[in-house]
Design a protein around this motif. Sequence first.
Motif, PDB file in Angstrom:
ATOM      1  N   GLY A   1       2.164  10.191   4.215  1.00 18.75           N
ATOM      2  CA  GLY A   1       3.338  10.539   3.897  1.00 18.75           C
ATOM      3  C   GLY A   1       4.523   9.869   4.013  1.00 18.75           C
ATOM      4  N   THR A   2       4.244   8.629   4.926  1.00 21.84           N
ATOM      5  CA  THR A   2       5.388   7.646   5.075  1.00 21.84           C
ATOM      6  C   THR A   2       5.768   6.849   3.859  1.00 21.84           C
ATOM      7  OG1 THR A   2       4.009   5.919   5.816  1.00 21.84           O
ATOM      8  CG2 THR A   2       4.548   7.362   7.534  1.00 21.84           C
ATOM      9  N   PRO A   3       7.019   6.541   3.790  1.00 20.68           N
ATOM     10  CA  PRO A   3       7.393   5.803   2.724  1.00 20.68           C
ATOM     11  C   PRO A   3       6.488   4.582   2.433  1.00 20.68           C
ATOM     12  CG  PRO A   3       9.288   6.502   4.072  1.00 20.68           C
ATOM     13  CD  PRO A   3       8.247   6.692   4.804  1.00 20.68           C
ATOM     14  N   GLU A   4       6.185   3.808   3.579  1.00 16.10           N
ATOM     15  CA  GLU A   4       5.429   2.721   3.333  1.00 16.10           C
ATOM     16  C   GLU A   4       3.873   3.016   2.689  1.00 16.10           C
ATOM     17  OE1 GLU A   4       5.577  -0.071   6.585  1.00 16.10           O
ATOM     18  OE2 GLU A   4       7.710  -0.271   6.326  1.00 16.10           O
ATOM     19  N   PHE A   5       3.496   4.171   3.336  1.00 15.94           N
ATOM     20  CA  PHE A   5       2.018   4.567   2.758  1.00 15.94           C
ATOM     21  C   PHE A   5       2.439   4.958   1.320  1.00 15.94           C
ATOM     22  CE2 PHE A   5      -0.248   8.334   1.457  1.00 15.94           C
ATOM     23  CZ  PHE A   5      -1.786   7.971   1.939  1.00 15.94           C
TER      24      PHE A   5
ATOM     25  N   ALA B   1       1.584   1.306  -5.190  1.00 18.39           N
ATOM     26  CA  ALA B   1       1.326   0.008  -5.693  1.00 18.39           C
ATOM     27  C   ALA B   1      -0.129  -0.355  -6.195  1.00 18.39           C
ATOM     28  CB  ALA B   1       1.908  -0.974  -4.931  1.00 18.39           C
ATOM     29  N   PHE B   2      -1.115   0.053  -5.512  1.00 17.68           N
ATOM     30  CA  PHE B   2      -2.401  -0.248  -5.604  1.00 17.68           C
ATOM     31  C   PHE B   2      -2.497   0.674  -7.015  1.00 17.68           C
ATOM     32  CE2 PHE B   2      -6.878   1.274  -5.867  1.00 17.68           C
ATOM     33  CZ  PHE B   2      -7.221  -0.077  -5.804  1.00 17.68           C
ATOM     34  N   ILE B   3      -2.444   1.929  -7.229  1.00 19.73           N
ATOM     35  CA  ILE B   3      -2.730   2.691  -8.527  1.00 19.73           C
ATOM     36  C   ILE B   3      -1.880   1.985  -9.737  1.00 19.73           C
ATOM     37  CG2 ILE B   3      -2.279   4.909  -9.630  1.00 19.73           C
ATOM     38  CD1 ILE B   3      -2.599   6.046  -6.539  1.00 19.73           C
ATOM     39  N   GLU B   4      -0.758   1.584  -9.567  1.00 17.62           N
ATOM     40  CA  GLU B   4       0.117   0.883 -10.582  1.00 17.62           C
ATOM     41  C   GLU B   4      -0.601  -0.413 -10.706  1.00 17.62           C
ATOM     42  OE1 GLU B   4       4.157   1.670  -9.765  1.00 17.62           O
ATOM     43  OE2 GLU B   4       3.987   3.704 -10.022  1.00 17.62           O
ATOM     44  N   LYS B   5      -1.376  -0.904 -10.064  1.00 17.21           N
ATOM     45  CA  LYS B   5      -1.864  -2.186 -10.342  1.00 17.21           C
ATOM     46  C   LYS B   5      -0.683  -3.440  -9.816  1.00 17.21           C
ATOM     47  CE  LYS B   5      -5.851  -1.261 -13.210  1.00 17.21           C
ATOM     48  NZ  LYS B   5      -6.588  -1.056 -11.988  1.00 17.21           N
ATOM     49  N   ARG B   6      -0.078  -3.258  -9.080  1.00 16.34           N
ATOM     50  CA  ARG B   6       1.262  -4.017  -8.854  1.00 16.34           C
ATOM     51  C   ARG B   6       1.056  -4.419  -7.095  1.00 16.34           C
ATOM     52  NH1 ARG B   6       5.196  -1.392  -6.277  1.00 16.34           N
ATOM     53  NH2 ARG B   6       5.176   0.720  -6.529  1.00 16.34           N
ATOM     54  N   LYS B   7       1.660  -5.368  -6.669  1.00 23.40           N
ATOM     55  CA  LYS B   7       1.864  -5.827  -5.299  1.00 23.40           C
ATOM     56  C   LYS B   7       2.905  -4.908  -4.628  1.00 23.40           C
ATOM     57  CE  LYS B   7       0.184 -10.226  -4.191  1.00 23.40           C
ATOM     58  NZ  LYS B   7      -0.202 -11.226  -5.114  1.00 23.40           N
ATOM     59  N   PRO B   8       2.771  -4.209  -3.303  1.00 28.86           N
ATOM     60  CA  PRO B   8       3.449  -3.424  -2.872  1.00 28.86           C
ATOM     61  C   PRO B   8       4.948  -4.197  -2.185  1.00 28.86           C
ATOM     62  CG  PRO B   8       1.629  -3.722  -1.342  1.00 28.86           C
ATOM     63  CD  PRO B   8       1.561  -4.442  -2.422  1.00 28.86           C
ATOM     64  N   LYS B   9       5.834  -3.502  -2.074  1.00 29.46           N
ATOM     65  CA  LYS B   9       7.153  -4.114  -1.712  1.00 29.46           C
ATOM     66  C   LYS B   9       7.541  -3.317  -0.493  1.00 29.46           C
ATOM     67  CE  LYS B   9       9.217  -6.105  -5.761  1.00 29.46           C
ATOM     68  NZ  LYS B   9       9.529  -5.310  -7.060  1.00 29.46           N
ATOM     69  N   PHE B  10       7.250  -3.566   0.739  1.00 29.77           N
ATOM     70  CA  PHE B  10       7.544  -2.685   1.915  1.00 29.77           C
ATOM     71  C   PHE B  10       9.004  -3.401   2.143  1.00 29.77           C
ATOM     72  CE2 PHE B  10       2.742  -2.960   2.191  1.00 29.77           C
ATOM     73  CZ  PHE B  10       2.603  -1.656   1.903  1.00 29.77           C
ATOM     74  N   LYS B  11       9.644  -2.506   2.820  1.00 27.38           N
ATOM     75  CA  LYS B  11      11.100  -2.722   3.293  1.00 27.38           C
ATOM     76  C   LYS B  11      11.096  -3.544   4.497  1.00 27.38           C
ATOM     77  CE  LYS B  11      14.064   0.911   1.151  1.00 27.38           C
ATOM     78  NZ  LYS B  11      14.521   2.257   1.504  1.00 27.38           N
TER      79      LYS B  11
ATOM     80  N   ASN C   1       2.437  -7.073   4.697  1.00 26.54           N
ATOM     81  CA  ASN C   1       1.967  -5.645   4.873  1.00 26.54           C
ATOM     82  C   ASN C   1       2.809  -4.422   5.622  1.00 26.54           C
ATOM     83  OD1 ASN C   1      -0.372  -6.635   3.925  1.00 26.54           O
ATOM     84  ND2 ASN C   1      -0.747  -7.692   5.925  1.00 26.54           N
ATOM     85  N   SER C   2       2.577  -3.508   5.686  1.00 30.99           N
ATOM     86  CA  SER C   2       3.297  -2.488   6.059  1.00 30.99           C
ATOM     87  C   SER C   2       3.558  -2.545   7.425  1.00 30.99           C
ATOM     88  CB  SER C   2       2.884  -0.934   5.680  1.00 30.99           C
ATOM     89  OG  SER C   2       3.054   0.060   6.680  1.00 30.99           O
ATOM     90  N   GLY C   3       4.787  -2.502   8.050  1.00 29.21           N
ATOM     91  CA  GLY C   3       5.537  -2.745   9.224  1.00 29.21           C
ATOM     92  C   GLY C   3       4.923  -1.458  10.299  1.00 29.21           C
ATOM     93  N   ASN C   4       5.028  -0.402   9.532  1.00 34.37           N
ATOM     94  CA  ASN C   4       4.811   0.788  10.048  1.00 34.37           C
ATOM     95  C   ASN C   4       3.158   1.048  10.331  1.00 34.37           C
ATOM     96  OD1 ASN C   4       5.569   3.481  10.941  1.00 34.37           O
ATOM     97  ND2 ASN C   4       4.367   4.304   9.172  1.00 34.37           N
ATOM     98  N   ALA C   5       2.419   0.703   9.468  1.00 44.03           N
ATOM     99  CA  ALA C   5       1.105   0.585   9.882  1.00 44.03           C
ATOM    100  C   ALA C   5       0.525  -0.368  10.546  1.00 44.03           C
ATOM    101  CB  ALA C   5       0.111   0.460   8.436  1.00 44.03           C
TER     102      ALA C   5
END
Length: 258
Positions: free
Chosen positions: A238-242, A248-258, A203-207
């Motif tokens: 507006g953050t890169p992770e957001f 990723a959700f819209i493109e139907k793929r898993k997100p890749k968080f740095k 998951n997003s570290g920032n979130a």
Amino acid sequence: MSYENITTTQKERVHYITVNRPKQLNALNKATIQELHEALKSAEADENTRVVILTGSGEKAFVAGADIKEFADFDTENGKQLAAEGQKKLFDFIENLSKPVIAAVNGFALGGGLELAMASHIRIASDNAKLGLPEVSLGVIPGYGGTQRLSQLVGRGKAMELITTAGMISASDAQNWGLVNHVVPQEELMALAEKIALKICNNSGNAIKSAIKAVNANYQASVNGYEVEVAEFGNCFGTPEFIEGTTAFIEKRKPKFK
Ligand code: CAA
């Protein structure tokens, strides 16, 4: 950095910290508290670390409390200073860390040991664990946040009973009380901690940082938790992770968080 009272290791994005005073059942003396502070500070600063797993060495104890031998001849001022410094350097420090800390309670978690687990964000226990705040049997009270956090976690009535009786409860009672989230055989404890840690890493570290701040705000006097939630919610936009998470959700793929 080399430590005398703890060991640390990094495996992928998980940082492991082990209290390593098995002969004293991992009791927390001042030096151990200082080392835990340093280790947590570097885990927070390290971009590779997303989550911390905290445990005790040996099969008998997570942490059997503050080091009784160290404070046995303290006076009022020394006592206040011990509690204030410990709370600031370790217990409040963990609670407010921006990365989740999982306490893997592998045996006795008494006094300062239970307080350490309670300051952590997630608690799991092995089935041999025994938990309690026995301070009143020593003529003192919990000083590392135990009177506050135990009531928050299990309610005032159960907290009063555990504290005033100086009793110990089993891991399964602790789970029924909501004091630990899961109980497993000791040999499965670290695997469970790692399973939870790996889910967090997806998951997003920032979130997650914002979520910890918002949840904690509920327990801070003079802070409106709902307002903190609104502010932190807004900060995520507006953050890169957001952008990565929603794209990723819209493109139907898993997100890749740095
Ligand atoms: N501080 C210092 N040393 C401790 C310790 C502690 N909290 N807990 C255990 N030890 C030491 C013992 O003194 C013993 O050392 P020696 O061999 O040198 O005598 C060693 O660890 C092994 O302990 P035991 O022989 O007592 O082991 P046991 O299996 O018979 O009992 C136990 C285990 C029930 C956990 C028992 O050790 C115990 O009751 N420990 C103290 C628990 C306690 O009261 N914790 C609260 C501390 S006060 C506090 O935490 C204040 C605060 O909130 C700030």
